[in-house]
Scaffold this motif. Structure first.
Motif, PDB file in Angstrom:
ATOM      1  N   THR A 174      -4.686   4.601   2.694  1.00  9.56           N
ATOM      2  CA  THR A 174      -3.873   3.405   2.432  1.00  9.56           C
ATOM      3  C   THR A 174      -2.703   3.719   1.497  1.00  9.56           C
ATOM      4  OG1 THR A 174      -5.384   2.795   0.619  1.00  9.56           O
ATOM      5  CG2 THR A 174      -5.767   1.795   2.789  1.00  9.56           C
ATOM      6  N   ASP A 203       0.916   2.324   2.345  1.00 13.06           N
ATOM      7  CA  ASP A 203       1.602   1.476   1.353  1.00 13.06           C
ATOM      8  C   ASP A 203       2.769   2.186   0.688  1.00 13.06           C
ATOM      9  OD1 ASP A 203      -0.310  -0.436   1.925  1.00 13.06           O
ATOM     10  OD2 ASP A 203      -1.569   0.052   0.186  1.00 13.06           O
ATOM     11  N   LYS A 218       2.739   4.607  -1.443  1.00 12.05           N
ATOM     12  CA  LYS A 218       2.470   4.791  -2.867  1.00 12.05           C
ATOM     13  C   LYS A 218       2.716   6.249  -3.233  1.00 12.05           C
ATOM     14  CE  LYS A 218      -1.101   4.289  -6.407  1.00 12.05           C
ATOM     15  NZ  LYS A 218      -2.518   3.890  -6.679  1.00 12.05           N
TER      16      LYS A 218
END
Length: 230
Positions: free
Chosen positions: A193, A197, A199
């Protein structure tokens, strides 16, 4: 002065010079290992004694911002036994995209994230940036935390030139080392994730989903070209 005294003084001078040379070599080696000095063998290339190589872009990016053929296995896109010899990689930091090329033609793109400071070129240790320019894979191996690690040859001579230029321009302090241990790798188990996302969680390494870095691992080798652009 007698010949005997002259001979002893000469021996002492030679010994002193040898010890001084050994001390200097040891200090230089330690500083180079810590990223403060250019490795001795790389000095001619860093200083462009034989001319600086061209740094013109080698890859034409895929059109648009989408991921190319992301849902297709690479094995369906490459039909050659010599795939590793003709594979190269383009990483576009602003598009969070890593694309595999075969014979200079884009085949497949993957989502990728970077360090905590995703914009700007890496100039020193601890700046959390990903280096830009032409690099090559110097080694690749399984990683206990991030699936696979494709170790890049940062700092290379181009990196050293930019590092010293930044110091002369006052952008970074003279005591700052250049850093190293940059590579393309996966994520901690269950961390996909972070890629979805966008990140930017690493210290500067490009990071892919584990299934993606595992697929990429199969089509690269030591010496594979990796071009990283802003």
């Amino acid at each position: 002065m007698s010949w005997k005294s002259f001979y002893k003084n000469h021996q002492r001078n030679i010994l002193g010079t040898a010890l001084l040379g050994a001390s200097f070599s040891t200090l230089y080696f330690l500083l180079a290992r810590q990223g403060f000095m250019v490795p001795f063998t790389a000095i001619p290339e860093v200083q462009c004694v034989t001319g600086c190589p061209s740094q013109q872009a080698l890859h034409v990016p895929p059109i648009g911002k989408e991921l190319l053929n992301y849902n297709k296995p690479l094995s369906q896109l490459i039909n050659s036994a010599n795939v590793k010899e003709k594979t190269s990689i383009l990483i576009e930091k602003s598009k969070y995209r890593l694309t595999v090329y075969y014979n200079q033609k884009p085949l497949k793109s993957y989502p990728v994230v970077f360090g905590g400071t995703p914009t700007g070129d890496k100039l020193q240790q601890g700046d959390n940036r990903t280096p830009e320019g032409m690099l090559r894979i110097k080694d690749l191996y399984p990683h206990p935390q991030w699936s696979k690690f494709l170790w890049l040859d940062y700092p290379n001579p181009q990196s050293w030139r930019k590092h010293f230029q930044a110091k002369t321009q006052g952008k970074i302090a003279w005591y700052q080392p250049i850093g190293g241990e940059v590579g393309i790798h996966g994520v901690p188990q269950g961390g996909d994730t972070m890629i979805d996302d966008r990140k930017n969680w690493t210290l500067g390494c490009p990071s892919l989903k584990n299934k993606d870095v595992e697929e990429l691992y199969q089509v690269v080798q030591k010496g594979t070209l990796v071009e990283i652009v802003p």
